[in-house]
Write an enzyme that holds these catalytic residues in place. Structure first.
Site, short mmCIF file in Angstrom:
data_model
loop_
_atom_site.label_atom_id
_atom_site.label_comp_id
_atom_site.label_asym_id
_atom_site.label_seq_id
_atom_site.Cartn_x
_atom_site.Cartn_y
_atom_site.Cartn_z
N LYS A 25 0.84 -1.21 0.00
CA LYS A 25 0.00 0.00 0.00
C LYS A 25 0.87 1.25 0.00
O LYS A 25 0.63 2.20 -0.75
CB LYS A 25 -0.90 0.00 1.24
CG LYS A 25 -1.61 1.31 1.48
CD LYS A 25 -2.12 1.45 2.90
CE LYS A 25 -1.02 1.70 3.89
NZ LYS A 25 -1.48 2.08 5.23
N ASP A 52 -7.66 1.62 -0.60
CA ASP A 52 -6.75 2.76 -0.48
C ASP A 52 -6.14 3.18 -1.82
O ASP A 52 -5.92 4.37 -2.06
CB ASP A 52 -5.62 2.44 0.52
CG ASP A 52 -6.06 2.68 1.96
OD1 ASP A 52 -7.27 2.85 2.20
OD2 ASP A 52 -5.18 2.70 2.85
N ASN A 94 -10.53 6.43 3.70
CA ASN A 94 -9.77 6.50 4.96
C ASN A 94 -8.31 6.24 4.68
O ASN A 94 -7.60 5.65 5.49
CB ASN A 94 -10.33 5.49 5.98
CG ASN A 94 -9.88 5.83 7.40
OD1 ASN A 94 -9.24 6.86 7.63
ND2 ASN A 94 -10.19 4.97 8.34
N SER A 171 2.28 11.85 13.01
CA SER A 171 2.34 10.95 11.86
C SER A 171 3.53 11.32 11.00
O SER A 171 3.79 12.50 10.75
CB SER A 171 1.06 11.08 11.03
OG SER A 171 1.19 10.36 9.82
N GLN A 173 3.53 10.66 7.98
CA GLN A 173 2.96 10.94 6.66
C GLN A 173 2.99 12.43 6.32
O GLN A 173 2.94 12.80 5.15
CB GLN A 173 1.53 10.40 6.56
CG GLN A 173 1.48 8.87 6.58
CD GLN A 173 0.06 8.33 6.55
OE1 GLN A 173 -0.90 9.08 6.43
NE2 GLN A 173 -0.07 7.02 6.67
N ASP A 325 2.27 -0.66 12.35
CA ASP A 325 1.20 -1.47 11.76
C ASP A 325 1.38 -2.95 12.09
O ASP A 325 0.45 -3.63 12.55
CB ASP A 325 1.15 -1.28 10.22
CG ASP A 325 0.72 0.13 9.83
OD1 ASP A 325 0.42 0.94 10.73
OD2 ASP A 325 0.71 0.43 8.62
N LYS A 352 -5.24 6.16 14.21
CA LYS A 352 -5.25 5.45 12.92
C LYS A 352 -6.71 5.10 12.56
O LYS A 352 -7.60 5.87 12.87
CB LYS A 352 -4.30 4.27 13.01
CG LYS A 352 -2.86 4.76 13.29
CD LYS A 352 -1.82 3.93 12.68
CE LYS A 352 -0.44 4.32 13.16
NZ LYS A 352 0.30 5.04 12.13
N GLU A 353 -6.93 3.98 11.88
CA GLU A 353 -8.27 3.67 11.37
C GLU A 353 -9.32 3.71 12.48
O GLU A 353 -10.50 3.97 12.27
CB GLU A 353 -8.27 2.30 10.68
CG GLU A 353 -7.72 2.31 9.27
CD GLU A 353 -6.21 2.38 9.20
OE1 GLU A 353 -5.57 2.89 10.14
OE2 GLU A 353 -5.66 1.96 8.16
N HIS A 399 -9.20 -2.62 8.93
CA HIS A 399 -8.71 -3.84 8.26
C HIS A 399 -7.76 -4.64 9.14
O HIS A 399 -7.80 -5.87 9.16
CB HIS A 399 -8.01 -3.45 6.95
CG HIS A 399 -6.91 -2.43 7.10
ND1 HIS A 399 -5.75 -2.46 6.38
CD2 HIS A 399 -6.78 -1.33 7.90
CE1 HIS A 399 -4.98 -1.44 6.72
NE2 HIS A 399 -5.59 -0.74 7.63
N ARG A 400 -6.90 -3.93 9.90
CA ARG A 400 -5.91 -4.68 10.70
C ARG A 400 -6.56 -5.39 11.90
O ARG A 400 -6.07 -6.42 12.34
CB ARG A 400 -4.77 -3.78 11.16
CG ARG A 400 -4.02 -3.19 10.01
CD ARG A 400 -2.61 -2.76 10.28
NE ARG A 400 -2.16 -2.00 9.13
CZ ARG A 400 -1.79 -2.54 7.96
NH1 ARG A 400 -1.76 -3.84 7.80
NH2 ARG A 400 -1.44 -1.77 6.94
N LYS A 425 -9.53 -2.55 2.73
CA LYS A 425 -8.68 -1.34 2.73
C LYS A 425 -7.31 -1.65 2.14
O LYS A 425 -6.73 -0.83 1.43
CB LYS A 425 -8.54 -0.77 4.15
CG LYS A 425 -7.81 0.58 4.19
CD LYS A 425 -7.82 1.19 5.58
CE LYS A 425 -7.38 2.65 5.59
NZ LYS A 425 -5.96 2.88 5.50
O1 S3P Z 1 3.72 6.45 5.09
C1 S3P Z 1 3.08 5.39 5.10
O2 S3P Z 1 2.93 4.70 4.08
C2 S3P Z 1 2.50 4.94 6.38
C3 S3P Z 1 2.97 5.44 7.57
C4 S3P Z 1 2.49 4.97 8.89
O3 S3P Z 1 1.70 5.99 9.46
P1 S3P Z 1 2.23 7.01 10.62
O4 S3P Z 1 3.42 7.72 10.11
O5 S3P Z 1 1.05 7.90 10.78
O6 S3P Z 1 2.55 6.16 11.82
C5 S3P Z 1 1.66 3.69 8.77
O7 S3P Z 1 0.96 3.45 9.96
C6 S3P Z 1 0.69 3.74 7.61
O8 S3P Z 1 -0.05 2.57 7.51
C7 S3P Z 1 1.44 3.91 6.31
C1 PEP Z 2 -2.53 3.35 9.51
C2 PEP Z 2 -2.86 2.74 8.37
O1 PEP Z 2 -3.31 3.35 7.25
P1 PEP Z 2 -3.22 4.85 6.66
O2 PEP Z 2 -2.35 4.72 5.45
O3 PEP Z 2 -4.60 5.22 6.33
O4 PEP Z 2 -2.60 5.73 7.70
C3 PEP Z 2 -2.75 1.26 8.26
O5 PEP Z 2 -2.86 0.74 7.12
O6 PEP Z 2 -2.56 0.57 9.27
#
Ligand code: S3P
Ligand code: PEP
Length: 440
Positions: A25, A52, A94, A171, A173, A325, A352-353, A399-400, A425
């Site tokens: 993903k 996703d 999501n 995060s 992200q 995760d 998270k989710e 999903h997890r 997801k």
């Molecule tokens: O950058 C990514 O692909 C992700 C970063 C992680 O999130 P966080 O940075 O919010 O922990 C992880 O939990 C998510 O499933 C995917």
């Molecule tokens: C936190 C997760 O997803 P997301 O990419 O939506 O943050 C996940 O897949 O566990």
């Protein structure tokens, strides 16, 4: 028996066999956006087909990016910036990996956009990213609660010069989003683009995925420790032509766990020692718990004990910040350990989710487990054989939760997974693959 509302899992005794992972993903959604921003055609192979990635694909198409399906798990993306469509209302479900990176990219694109998601997405924070972008001159407004989606993005006036500062404690992200979008203005900038991380940065391995993929699309980011990231002036994305996406390492964790408690061997194809995903470190977790792991370049084999016969795994007390995760899978393995298992530094589970600390605590207790938890930790005590209770497990549209609790079927009771379809997801076929590997 499967219905759309629930799935009954009878007790299983062992697990063995081979499986092929769906695409990652994290990589799929990053390379879709990268390919969309790189001039020319990119062939992506091994792309994940799940909720996703579907929302990311739909959003890119709405933005005028031409994406052709060229085969199973294979697409051709015709990239180029700016995107042709300058006004769009995008629904991103999501998917954090779609919402956060698209927010940053569109904030620098010079159009008018609205970004929204499911109700839970509107409870997942985005303020640290918005703040960083607004300091840069972006025009972003909150449509509902400040700090959360939905967002309205306008044209703004992006000004370079100063470092962009982003917090990374909620995060990773947000940093990933800024990094992926940075070449949108580094291309024209006379100075290098500098991104500084303020305070703690969680989930660091995901940043390495981002940097690795940016490099494959021609942009080399200079990293100083985890505090400063520099994108050279003039950087622009170039298509690598073709790219093979590896299997999902977080998904691999469920099958590594299966080998560890069901005897195995389970041979997991699609990601191995050459993986760029941090969650492959879950192999170290099962190894430390007593499983035997063989790492091949692009696959991994796990053998373990037979918990249904009374064998035990070794307990742990461990920091899971780097693999949040896959950490959920470790919490399930605790049921079969020889002592209490403590997962630390997992505060991000709360946003998270679902609130995963609360969800895990509540649902493990339904099975009869003794659980303790705090703001950023959870401790699961091993299950005594007489304490197992048949239970219907709520999955909270996570999903997890659904995938993890399949591992409870190694206890002596029936476990019902409610709303099993939420696995779509990241892995719509999860339960059929799981069931093909276990024996009653
Ligand atoms: O950058 C990514 O692909 C992700 C970063 C992680 O999130 P966080 O940075 O919010 O922990 C992880 O939990 C998510 O499933 C995917
Ligand atoms: C936190 C997760 O997803 P997301 O990419 O939506 O943050 C996940 O897949 O566990």
């Amino acid at each position: 028996m499967t219905t759309s509302r629930s799935l009954d899992l009878a007790p299983v005794s062992a697990a063995a066999g081979q499986m092929h992972l769906p695409g990652s993903k994290s990589i799929s959604n990053r390379v879709l956006l990268l390919a969309a921003m790189a001039a020319g055609a990119t062939q992506l192979e091994g792309l994940l087909d799940s909720d996703d990635t579907r929302v990311m694909l739909a959003a890119l198409r709405q933005l005028g990016v031409v994406v052709k399906e060229t085969g199973p798990a294979q697409v051709e993306v015709q990239g180029g910036i700016p995107f042709a469509v300058r006004q769009a209302d995008l629904f991103l479900g999501n998917a954090g990996t779609a919402f956060r990176p698209l927010t940053a990219a569109l904030a620098l694109m010079g159009g008018d956009y609205r970004l929204s998601g499911v109700a839970r997405m509107h409870e997942r924070p985005i303020g640290d990213l918005v703040e960083a972008l607004v300091h840069l001159g972006a025009d972003i407004r909150y449509e509902g609660n400040a700090g959360y989606p939905p967002l309205r993005i306008g044209q703004g006036e992006i000004h370079g010069g100063k470092p962009v500062v982003v917090k990374g404690a909620v995060s990773s992200q947000f940093l990933t989003a800024l990094l992926l979008a940075a070449p949108l203005y580094a291309a024209q900038a006379s100075d290098d683009v500098v991104i500084d991380v303020e305070g703690e940065l969680i989930s660091k391995p995901y940043i390495l995925i981002t940097l690795n993929l940016m490099a494959q699309f021609g942009v080399q980011v200079e990293r100083q420790d985890w505090t400063r990231f520099t994108i050279p002036a003039g950087s622009r994305y170039r298509t690598p032509g073709r790219m093979q996406i590896e299997g999902d390492a977080s998904t691999a964790s469920y099958f590594m766990a299966l080998g560890a408690i069901g005897g195995g061997p389970i041979h997991i194809h699609g990601a191995g020692s050459q993986s760029i995903q941090g969650d492959m470190a879950f192999a170290d977790v099962v190894e430390a718990m007593g499983a035997t792991v063989i790492r091949h370049a692009q696959s991994i084999e796990v053998r373990g004990v037979l918990v249904a016969r009374g064998d035990k795994l070794k307990s742990f007390d461990r920091d899971f910040n780097l693999i949040p995760d896959a950490a959920m899978t470790a919490a399930m393995l605790a049921l079969y350990a020889d002592g209490p298992c403590t997962l630390r530094n997992i505060g991000s589970w709360r946003v998270k989710e679902t609130d995963r600390i609360h969800a895990m605590h509540t649902e493990l207790e339904k099975l009869g487990a003794s659980v303790e938890s705090g703001p950023d930790w959870i401790r699961v005590h091993p299950m005594q054989p007489s304490r197992w209770k048949a239970a219907s497990i709520e999955t909270y549209d996570d999903h997890r939760m659904a995938m993890c609790f399949a591992l409870a079927s190694f206890g002596p009771v029936h476990v019902t997974i409610l709303d099993p379809g939420c696995v779509s997801k990241t892995f719509p076929e999860f339960f059929s693959v799981f069931q093909s590997l276990v024996q009653v």
